[in-house]
Motif scaffolding. Structure first.
Motif, short mmCIF file in Angstrom:
data_model
loop_
_atom_site.label_atom_id
_atom_site.label_comp_id
_atom_site.label_asym_id
_atom_site.label_seq_id
_atom_site.Cartn_x
_atom_site.Cartn_y
_atom_site.Cartn_z
N VAL A 149 27.76 70.86 -49.24
CA VAL A 149 26.52 69.70 -48.88
C VAL A 149 27.14 68.41 -49.35
O VAL A 149 28.01 68.35 -50.46
CB VAL A 149 26.08 70.15 -50.41
N PHE A 190 21.55 66.94 -53.07
CA PHE A 190 21.64 67.26 -51.77
C PHE A 190 21.03 65.62 -51.85
O PHE A 190 19.76 64.91 -51.84
CB PHE A 190 20.88 67.61 -50.91
N ALA A 203 25.05 75.56 -50.21
CA ALA A 203 23.85 76.15 -50.76
C ALA A 203 23.49 76.76 -48.89
O ALA A 203 24.63 76.92 -48.45
CB ALA A 203 23.21 74.12 -49.78
N PRO A 206 22.75 70.20 -44.97
CA PRO A 206 24.66 71.25 -45.20
C PRO A 206 25.11 71.53 -44.23
O PRO A 206 24.26 71.80 -43.04
CB PRO A 206 23.89 72.06 -46.81
N HIS A 235 19.29 73.47 -43.10
CA HIS A 235 19.48 74.33 -44.69
C HIS A 235 19.11 73.47 -45.91
O HIS A 235 19.55 74.07 -47.11
CB HIS A 235 21.55 74.45 -44.70
N LEU A 274 16.52 81.02 -54.16
CA LEU A 274 17.14 80.12 -54.80
C LEU A 274 17.71 81.31 -55.96
O LEU A 274 18.88 80.59 -55.40
CB LEU A 274 17.11 78.55 -54.80
N THR A 279 19.18 73.86 -50.77
CA THR A 279 20.28 73.67 -51.76
C THR A 279 20.15 74.00 -53.69
O THR A 279 19.14 74.37 -53.94
CB THR A 279 20.20 71.85 -51.84
N GLN A 280 21.22 74.89 -53.53
CA GLN A 280 21.10 74.87 -54.97
C GLN A 280 20.99 74.04 -56.33
O GLN A 280 21.55 73.14 -56.55
CB GLN A 280 22.40 76.33 -55.23
#
Length: 396
Positions: A175, A211, A319, A168, A201, A291, A205-206
């Motif tokens: 992303v 991703f 992210a 990201p 990163h 997260l 990633t949420q």
């Protein structure tokens, strides 16, 4: 399954640290600039490091370690990506990996595409590798940022020999889609260029955001691409020095194998041990909790800016823990972080350091406690009049 958020250390506890974030500025400054987080280590990492100290496991990193297997298992669990461990080498950090690969895929003086606003050391890394940075800014769609594939193709057609990708993206937290990555790879292959993808990163990633590792985006990416990554950003291990360089074809693997053995021996022993623990299943629960905390903080920042700094523009990142905030609407000049530091005693990263699109912007590290984040934005709001007057005096 209920996820327990990870809570940050208190300000008094954080002041005991001796790292860059807590030593660059006096104690009256709240530091939200450099990419370090304020959370305790994942328990598995603490245990691994404590054991190493207890038994004196502080020598040279071994020629065969569990690092590649640990990362491959992590990538499969978290990204659905199958990585061949035979195509992985380690080094001290992502920056070193980028430089060493670029040195193999370009000749001195050749251009390397970067996408501002971009992590400031990218410009220096290209220079260190003997290249010249070719700036092709991200495209602002009005809703987010994306690779400007048309402009990238033009630069490739004009002779650029590599793309240094951030995926990201830092600082926007974007992303890149699988489709755009595949299109980038096909363009690079068409023009005989390589792509080096910084994916440090990616573990941040949420949930709900997909991703795509560059090397998993398509056949062209596997043929011409390299990934460089580390546990350092997600698990706050930058000082321990360990990163992975990953290939996905025989040709690119041969490039990694051609690197001097010293490149791999620069891997830190503690960094390797900590990364293996970070990538283990034992640390998954901690990462999920982190997260959750970062999701809460990115939303809190949006609320704080709306309430205290109307006119600031901010898109929540998909992210990471870095927020790219546009303050041009406040009229605080090209580099507002300077006056914010002076008048509000809050240290943010200077926007212009990220390239021309960074004018009027700041980067905010929200990888901290809600209390520190709230105090930082409230300080800036309280100092608004003083900042306005200081900016006006400079212009006069």
């Amino acid at each position: 399954m209920t996820v327990t958020p990870i809570r940050a250390l208190t300000l008094d506890e954080l002041r005991e640290r001796s790292s860059e974030k807590w030593r660059e500025y006096p104690e009256d400054v709240l530091p939200l600039f450099v990419a370090e987080t304020d959370f305790p280590l994942a328990p598995a990492i603490t245990a691994a490091l404590e054991r190493a100290v207890r038994i004196g496991d502080t020598g040279y990193v071994a020629s065969h370690t569990p690092l590649a297997a640990a990362y491959a298992a992590f990538a499969q669990r978290r990204f659905g990506w199958t990585v061949d461990t035979a195509r992985i080498r380690s080094t001290a950090d992502v920056s070193m990996g980028i430089v060493e690969i670029l040195r193999r895929v370009i000749h001195p003086g050749e251009r390397v595409i970067v996408n501002p606003p971009i992590y400031p050391p990218f410009f220096d890394l290209v220079d260190e590798a003997g290249g010249v940075a070719e700036r092709v800014p991200l495209r602002d769609t009005g809703e987010g940022w994306e690779l400007d594939l048309e402009a990238i193709e033009k630069a490739l057609a004009d002779g650029s020999r590599a793309v240094l990708l951030c995926n990201p993206h830092n600082p926007t937290g974007s992303v890149h889609s699988a489709e755009s990555l595949d299109a980038l790879a096909r363009l690079a292959e068409r023009y005989g260029a390589a792509v080096v993808s910084d994916e440090i990163h990616a573990p941040l990633t949420q949930p709900g955001v997909v991703f795509t590792p560059f090397l998993a985006s398509g056949d062209a990416a596997r043929r011409i691409g390299y990934a460089v990554t580390s546990a350092s950003k997600a698990f706050n291990l930058a000082g321990l020095k360990c990163a992975l360089m990953i290939a996905a074809s025989d040709d690119t693997t041969a490039v990694l194998r051609s690197l001097p053995i010293e490149v791999e021996w620069r891997t830190g022993q503690f960094g390797m041990l900590a990364a293996v623990a970070a990538f283990s299943e034992e640390s998954d629960e901690w990462l999920d909790g982190l997260l959750t905390t970062l999701d809460e903080n990115r939303r809190l920042l949006a609320d704080l800016l709306e309430r205290h700094l109307p006119g600031a523009r901010y898109r929540m990142p998909d992210a990471g823990y870095l927020a790219w905030v546009d303050l041009t609407g406040l009229g605080w000049g090209a580099n507002p972080a300077k006056q914010i530091l002076r008048q509000a005693k809050v240290a943010l990263h200077f926007g212009p350091a990220f390239g021309a699109p960074g004018a009027g912007h700041v980067r905010v590290n929200f990888g901290t406690s809600p209390e520190i984040l709230t105090e930082a934005i409230e300080r800036i709001a309280r100092a608004r009049t003083a900042i306005d007057e200081a900016v006006s005096a400079v212009r006069a």
